[in-house]
Design a protein around this motif. Structure first.
Motif, PDB file in Angstrom:
ATOM      1  N   GLU A  86       6.405  25.367   0.208  1.00 31.35           N
ATOM      2  CA  GLU A  86       6.226  26.521  -0.400  1.00 31.35           C
ATOM      3  C   GLU A  86       7.284  27.608  -0.176  1.00 31.35           C
ATOM      4  OE1 GLU A  86       2.136  27.105   0.275  1.00 31.35           O
ATOM      5  OE2 GLU A  86       1.499  25.651  -1.017  1.00 31.35           O
ATOM      6  N   ALA A  87       7.454  28.640  -0.846  1.00 32.30           N
ATOM      7  CA  ALA A  87       8.429  29.747  -0.770  1.00 32.30           C
ATOM      8  C   ALA A  87       8.010  30.488   0.433  1.00 32.30           C
ATOM      9  CB  ALA A  87       8.532  30.470  -1.984  1.00 32.30           C
ATOM     10  N   LYS A  88       6.437  30.875   0.547  1.00 24.24           N
ATOM     11  CA  LYS A  88       6.243  31.634   1.545  1.00 24.24           C
ATOM     12  C   LYS A  88       6.201  30.785   3.058  1.00 24.24           C
ATOM     13  CE  LYS A  88       2.645  34.139  -0.884  1.00 24.24           C
ATOM     14  NZ  LYS A  88       1.272  34.492  -0.846  1.00 24.24           N
ATOM     15  N   THR A  89       6.221  29.693   3.313  1.00 24.16           N
ATOM     16  CA  THR A  89       6.489  28.825   4.464  1.00 24.16           C
ATOM     17  C   THR A  89       8.001  28.808   4.761  1.00 24.16           C
ATOM     18  OG1 THR A  89       4.877  27.253   3.727  1.00 24.16           O
ATOM     19  CG2 THR A  89       6.423  26.512   5.464  1.00 24.16           C
ATOM     20  N   ILE A  90       8.641  28.735   3.650  1.00 25.87           N
ATOM     21  CA  ILE A  90      10.254  28.768   4.045  1.00 25.87           C
ATOM     22  C   ILE A  90      10.864  30.073   4.463  1.00 25.87           C
ATOM     23  CG2 ILE A  90      12.628  28.839   2.791  1.00 25.87           C
ATOM     24  CD1 ILE A  90      11.257  26.774   0.804  1.00 25.87           C
ATOM     25  N   GLN A  91       9.907  31.028   4.081  1.00 24.77           N
ATOM     26  CA  GLN A  91      10.407  32.564   4.384  1.00 24.77           C
ATOM     27  C   GLN A  91       9.786  32.899   5.707  1.00 24.77           C
ATOM     28  OE1 GLN A  91      12.702  34.621   2.890  1.00 24.77           O
ATOM     29  NE2 GLN A  91      12.873  33.117   1.576  1.00 24.77           N
ATOM     30  N   ALA A  92       8.728  32.196   6.151  1.00 21.02           N
ATOM     31  CA  ALA A  92       8.069  32.328   7.543  1.00 21.02           C
ATOM     32  C   ALA A  92       8.643  31.473   8.529  1.00 21.02           C
ATOM     33  CB  ALA A  92       6.558  31.951   7.227  1.00 21.02           C
ATOM     34  N   ALA A  93       9.476  30.618   8.199  1.00 20.47           N
ATOM     35  CA  ALA A  93      10.164  29.565   9.058  1.00 20.47           C
ATOM     36  C   ALA A  93      11.110  30.621   9.697  1.00 20.47           C
ATOM     37  CB  ALA A  93      10.712  28.637   8.445  1.00 20.47           C
ATOM     38  N   PRO A  94      11.396  30.455  11.167  1.00 22.32           N
ATOM     39  CA  PRO A  94      12.435  31.277  11.646  1.00 22.32           C
ATOM     40  C   PRO A  94      13.905  30.995  11.430  1.00 22.32           C
ATOM     41  CG  PRO A  94      11.483  29.490  13.115  1.00 22.32           C
ATOM     42  CD  PRO A  94      10.889  29.364  12.008  1.00 22.32           C
ATOM     43  N   GLU A  95      14.851  31.751  11.712  1.00 21.94           N
ATOM     44  CA  GLU A  95      16.150  31.501  11.311  1.00 21.94           C
ATOM     45  C   GLU A  95      17.062  30.495  12.211  1.00 21.94           C
ATOM     46  OE1 GLU A  95      18.502  32.877   9.278  1.00 21.94           O
ATOM     47  OE2 GLU A  95      16.792  34.116   8.052  1.00 21.94           O
ATOM     48  N   ARG A  96      16.155  30.309  13.476  1.00 24.80           N
ATOM     49  CA  ARG A  96      16.742  29.516  14.539  1.00 24.80           C
ATOM     50  C   ARG A  96      15.559  29.038  15.467  1.00 24.80           C
ATOM     51  NH1 ARG A  96      21.081  31.433  18.442  1.00 24.80           N
ATOM     52  NH2 ARG A  96      20.194  29.695  19.938  1.00 24.80           N
ATOM     53  N   PHE A  97      15.695  27.906  15.960  1.00 35.42           N
ATOM     54  CA  PHE A  97      14.531  27.684  17.045  1.00 35.42           C
ATOM     55  C   PHE A  97      15.064  27.374  18.237  1.00 35.42           C
ATOM     56  CE2 PHE A  97      12.081  23.920  19.071  1.00 35.42           C
ATOM     57  CZ  PHE A  97      10.839  24.788  19.203  1.00 35.42           C
ATOM     58  N   ASP A  98      14.407  28.369  19.120  1.00 37.12           N
ATOM     59  CA  ASP A  98      14.848  28.014  20.660  1.00 37.12           C
ATOM     60  C   ASP A  98      13.553  27.630  21.427  1.00 37.12           C
ATOM     61  OD1 ASP A  98      17.540  28.922  20.506  1.00 37.12           O
ATOM     62  OD2 ASP A  98      16.894  30.802  20.149  1.00 37.12           O
ATOM     63  N   PRO A  99      13.453  26.387  21.753  1.00 36.80           N
ATOM     64  CA  PRO A  99      12.234  26.010  22.570  1.00 36.80           C
ATOM     65  C   PRO A  99      11.528  27.010  23.579  1.00 36.80           C
ATOM     66  CG  PRO A  99      13.931  24.532  22.855  1.00 36.80           C
ATOM     67  CD  PRO A  99      14.331  25.399  21.862  1.00 36.80           C
ATOM     68  N   GLY A 104       7.619  19.864  11.393  1.00 34.06           N
ATOM     69  CA  GLY A 104       8.759  20.524  12.383  1.00 34.06           C
ATOM     70  C   GLY A 104       8.805  21.821  12.099  1.00 34.06           C
ATOM     71  N   ILE A 105       8.326  22.501  10.993  1.00 41.78           N
ATOM     72  CA  ILE A 105       8.349  23.816  10.769  1.00 41.78           C
ATOM     73  C   ILE A 105       7.105  24.206  11.578  1.00 41.78           C
ATOM     74  CG2 ILE A 105       7.927  25.872   9.091  1.00 41.78           C
ATOM     75  CD1 ILE A 105       8.971  23.807   6.831  1.00 41.78           C
ATOM     76  N   TYR A 106       5.803  23.646  11.533  1.00 40.79           N
ATOM     77  CA  TYR A 106       4.839  24.035  12.341  1.00 40.79           C
ATOM     78  C   TYR A 106       5.263  24.130  13.732  1.00 40.79           C
ATOM     79  CZ  TYR A 106       0.357  23.233  14.678  1.00 40.79           C
ATOM     80  OH  TYR A 106      -1.022  23.379  15.563  1.00 40.79           O
ATOM     81  N   LEU A 107       6.007  23.083  14.087  1.00 37.26           N
ATOM     82  CA  LEU A 107       6.508  23.209  15.809  1.00 37.26           C
ATOM     83  C   LEU A 107       7.030  24.475  15.993  1.00 37.26           C
ATOM     84  CD1 LEU A 107       7.411  19.548  16.166  1.00 37.26           C
ATOM     85  CD2 LEU A 107       5.271  20.643  16.853  1.00 37.26           C
ATOM     86  N   THR A 108       7.706  25.157  15.365  1.00 35.66           N
ATOM     87  CA  THR A 108       8.563  26.483  15.488  1.00 35.66           C
ATOM     88  C   THR A 108       7.552  27.656  15.629  1.00 35.66           C
ATOM     89  OG1 THR A 108       8.664  27.078  13.251  1.00 35.66           O
ATOM     90  CG2 THR A 108      10.241  25.476  13.911  1.00 35.66           C
ATOM     91  N   LEU A 109       6.413  27.404  15.672  1.00 31.74           N
ATOM     92  CA  LEU A 109       5.508  28.701  15.676  1.00 31.74           C
ATOM     93  C   LEU A 109       5.468  29.175  17.076  1.00 31.74           C
ATOM     94  CD1 LEU A 109       2.541  27.778  13.290  1.00 31.74           C
ATOM     95  CD2 LEU A 109       4.083  29.800  13.097  1.00 31.74           C
ATOM     96  N   SER A 110       5.838  30.406  17.509  1.00 29.00           N
ATOM     97  CA  SER A 110       5.443  30.698  18.853  1.00 29.00           C
ATOM     98  C   SER A 110       4.337  31.294  19.011  1.00 29.00           C
ATOM     99  CB  SER A 110       6.725  31.504  19.149  1.00 29.00           C
ATOM    100  OG  SER A 110       6.583  32.675  18.571  1.00 29.00           O
TER     101      SER A 110
END
Length: 302
Positions: free
Chosen positions: A198-211, A115-121
């Motif tokens: 991991e912590a770096k993954t959490i920090q890299a995740a966006p604050e919100r997800f707008d598809p 799910g975090i991976y899917l947020t990558l734009s």
């Protein structure tokens, strides 16, 4: 229906107490994530066995946020459950009574990482992409080993069996949000060090997800008011312009179906028509704008 329960422990290694609002976000996030577990459990173990899943909170601990969830899986009947659990044991080679709980826990981690991976734009930085993808690959590799499948095969299953990727991505963003305030915090599921977010993954995740919005879309209107603004009797594609009140208050290009009598249509000022409206997304204005109206058929306004 026959139900079967598993219990899972989610630990946020935050050094400060987590606000109630953040706890609510995490619960909402995991509720979205677990909705995809039946699809994964069916695709990876026995198709059609798990009918639905419900999430319940067993306990929430203060300090570093610890949550104990109960997942209740529903099967058609007890025989359906027995067939599923037997197949699971055969696939994993594990005869441990807790095999289902272990596998489900790993699937939660895999779904969260995916799910975090899917947020990558497309605009995500190379560092964020590498961090999130690397963490996902680590989790996927462990889960694939547990299920005796290749990492590529597991990724293919996730790509094809997860039905609502938008919901999963939104759930992942909510689930990791309580840990974002602590740059060293991780998320550990069922105490398994091999499926840590991991912590770096959490920090890299966006604050919100707008598809991302599709570049264009086509909408059908079987009966719409169309005001003719320009005509061309020699072409069904060139020269025609119209206004569609309620959709476009400015003149837009109109294409006339070849079967339509253009001479008769050109005599009209307004008609009721069956149309297909093509719109393109304007990223600057963040809205769709009509680029073309295709007129299939029409009738006079009486």
């Amino acid at each position: 229906m026959y139900s079967f329960e598993t219990v899972h422990h989610i630990e946020y290694t935050t050094r400060e107490a987590v606000p109630v609002t953040e706890i609510i976000k995490s619960l909402q996030g995991f509720d979205k994530i677990v909705q995809e577990l039946p699809n994964l459990a069916n695709a990876l173990v026995l198709e059609g066995a798990v009918k639905k899943v419900e999430l319940y909170v067993q306990e929430i601990s203060a300090g570093s946020l610890d949550q104990d969830f109960i997942l209740r899986f529903f099967f058609k009947d007890e025989q359906g459950f027995n067939e599923w659990i037997t197949t699971l044991r055969e696939k994993t080679g594990m005869d441990n009574p807790k095999v289902a709980s272990a596998v489900i826990g790993s699937l939660i981690a895999a779904a969260l990482a995916y799910g975090i991976y899917l947020t990558l734009s497309k605009d995500a930085s190379e560092a964020a992409t590498a961090t999130i993808t690397g963490n996902q690959n680590t989790v996927i590799h462990f889960v694939a080993e547990t299920l005796n499948v290749s990492s590529d095969a597991l990724m293919q299953v996730m790509d094809t069996s997860i039905r609502d990727k938008k919901m999963l991505a939104q759930g992942a963003v909510l689930a990791v949000h309580p840990a974002k305030a602590d740059k060293e915090a991780t998320i550990v599921i069922d105490g398994n060090e091999k499926t840590i977010i991991e912590a770096k993954t959490i920090q890299a995740a966006p604050e919100r997800f707008d598809p991302p919005q599709p570049e264009s879309k086509v909408e059908e209107y079987p009966r719409a008011l169309v005001q003719i603004r320009a005509t061309d009797l020699d072409s069904e594609k060139q020269g025609w312009r119209c206004i569609v009140p309620g959709l476009s208050e400015h003149r837009v290009k109109m294409v006339v179906d070849p079967t339509v009598d253009r001479t008769k249509l050109a005599r009209e000022i307004s008609v009721m028509a069956s149309i297909a409206v093509t719109s393109k997304f304007n990223p600057e204005k963040k809205q769709y704008q009509i680029t073309e109206v295709f007129l299939r058929d029409w009738e006079q306004i009486k």
